[in-house]
Every structure is written in C-alpha cells, then in structure tokens.
Design a protein around this motif. Structure first.
Motif, PDB file in Angstrom:
ATOM      1  N   ALA A 106      37.383 -19.003  48.509  1.00 32.82           N
ATOM      2  CA  ALA A 106      37.699 -20.360  48.964  1.00 32.82           C
ATOM      3  C   ALA A 106      37.268 -20.561  50.415  1.00 32.82           C
ATOM      4  N   ARG A 107      37.496 -19.542  51.253  1.00 39.21           N
ATOM      5  CA  ARG A 107      37.079 -19.652  52.670  1.00 39.21           C
ATOM      6  C   ARG A 107      35.562 -19.745  52.792  1.00 39.21           C
ATOM      7  N   LEU A 108      34.844 -18.886  52.036  1.00 39.25           N
ATOM      8  CA  LEU A 108      33.378 -18.924  52.082  1.00 39.25           C
ATOM      9  C   LEU A 108      32.862 -20.245  51.535  1.00 39.25           C
ATOM     10  N   LEU A 109      33.469 -20.738  50.474  1.00 38.77           N
ATOM     11  CA  LEU A 109      33.024 -22.005  49.887  1.00 38.77           C
ATOM     12  C   LEU A 109      33.150 -23.146  50.890  1.00 38.77           C
ATOM     13  N   LYS A 110      34.223 -23.170  51.662  1.00 39.37           N
ATOM     14  CA  LYS A 110      34.375 -24.215  52.691  1.00 39.37           C
ATOM     15  C   LYS A 110      33.237 -24.146  53.699  1.00 39.37           C
ATOM     16  N   ARG A 111      32.878 -22.939  54.123  1.00 37.71           N
ATOM     17  CA  ARG A 111      31.767 -22.788  55.081  1.00 37.71           C
ATOM     18  C   ARG A 111      30.451 -23.233  54.438  1.00 37.71           C
ATOM     19  N   CYS A 112      30.253 -22.883  53.178  1.00 42.58           N
ATOM     20  CA  CYS A 112      29.018 -23.254  52.480  1.00 42.58           C
ATOM     21  C   CYS A 112      28.935 -24.762  52.271  1.00 42.58           C
ATOM     22  N   GLU A 113      30.063 -25.381  51.959  1.00 44.32           N
ATOM     23  CA  GLU A 113      30.061 -26.838  51.786  1.00 44.32           C
ATOM     24  C   GLU A 113      29.723 -27.539  53.092  1.00 44.32           C
ATOM     25  N   ARG A 114      30.228 -27.023  54.188  1.00 47.38           N
ATOM     26  CA  ARG A 114      29.898 -27.586  55.504  1.00 47.38           C
ATOM     27  C   ARG A 114      28.399 -27.404  55.778  1.00 47.38           C
ATOM     28  N   ALA A 115      27.872 -26.220  55.468  1.00 46.92           N
ATOM     29  CA  ALA A 115      26.448 -25.952  55.668  1.00 46.92           C
ATOM     30  C   ALA A 115      25.593 -26.877  54.804  1.00 46.92           C
ATOM     31  N   ALA A 116      26.001 -27.099  53.555  1.00 48.40           N
ATOM     32  CA  ALA A 116      25.242 -27.977  52.664  1.00 48.40           C
ATOM     33  C   ALA A 116      25.279 -29.429  53.158  1.00 48.40           C
ATOM     34  N   ARG A 117      26.445 -29.867  53.652  1.00 52.66           N
ATOM     35  CA  ARG A 117      26.531 -31.231  54.207  1.00 52.66           C
ATOM     36  C   ARG A 117      25.624 -31.379  55.425  1.00 52.66           C
TER      37      ARG A 117
END
Length: 147
Positions: A106-117
């Motif tokens: 979940a923590r990594l996914l939040k970082r990845c979602e920010r990177a994708a945005r």
C-alpha cells in the motif's frame, strides 16, 4: 535553406497514429517514473487492481486487468517476493488463491500513483486545465471507457 516537410504526411494525419504516439510518450514517461520507485508498469497495474479488488481471486484479477494467467503468476510471484502482496486460500472457495495488498504494498502503491500522476502532468503540460478536462472527456468517449 527551407526545412524539409515531415515524412509520412498521410500517416501523421491519422488520429489513430497521433493517439498511438501520445500513448507511447505517456507510457515512457510513466515507466521512467515508476522505475525510480523500483516498479514496472504491469506490476503497478496489478498492485493497483489488487488494492481495488482485494481480496481477489487470481483468476478474477487476471480478467480484470486483461493479463494472461501465466504472466499474472510471474508478476504476483515478483510482488509477493518483495512483500507487496499475499496469496492465501480464498475463504469463499479454498481451491482458489485470494490476493491482498500488504502494508508495504500500500505504501509503495501510493508512491507509484504519485509518480504516475506526475508523469501524466508532464504529458499534458502543453494543455490548459480546461483543455485537459476536455481532452479527457474526448478520450473517454472514443475509448469506450468510463472515469
């Protein structure tokens, strides 16, 4: 000396070609930002789907992201080895595995979602906010998807 015209004018005038080029640029931008987080595109897609659907049977997960079962197993093996997902017997059907996100996932996914945005913001940087909204509405209409 005058500049030569761009090659392939007939192809370059096709919306499908232009969409393909824009999509390729967008994928490259996202892939670069995800790589900085140690993540690949399909791994990010699967991780996101697990978060949205969990606990989810592997077969249902594969269908939801339209990924071949063999490819999905490899991705899930990678994600599980990194401690990002867990596979446990499905409480509704013990013959199936249910996949869930770990806290680290979940923590990594939040970082990845920010990177994708951020990557998508870079892709759409030439457009105003109103143009971005209109562009997204048009893409949704022609892609047959929904927000």
């Amino acid at each position: 000396m005058p500049e030569a015209p761009a090659p392939l004018p007939a192809i370059r005038s096709l919306p499908s070609w232009l969409l393909g080029r824009a999509a390729a640029r967008g994928r490259a931008l996202v892939a670069e930002r995800l790589a900085a987080e140690g993540m690949k595109m399909w791994h990010h897609v699967v991780l996101s789907a697990v978060r949205d659907l969990a606990p989810v049977a592997q077969a249902d997960l594969g269908r939801s992201v339209q990924l071949d079962p063999k490819d999905l197993v490899g991705i899930l093996n990678d994600l599980q080895a990194q401690g990002l997902v867990v596979r446990q017997p499905d409480p509704n059907d013990r013959r199936k595995n249910a996949v869930s996100l770990t806290d680290e996932g979940a923590r990594l996914l939040k970082r990845c979602e920010r990177a994708a945005r951020e990557a998508n913001d870079a892709l759409l940087a030439p457009l105003s906010a109103a143009e971005r909204d209109r562009f997204m509405d048009l893409l949704i209409r022609i892609s047959g998807t929904q927000r």
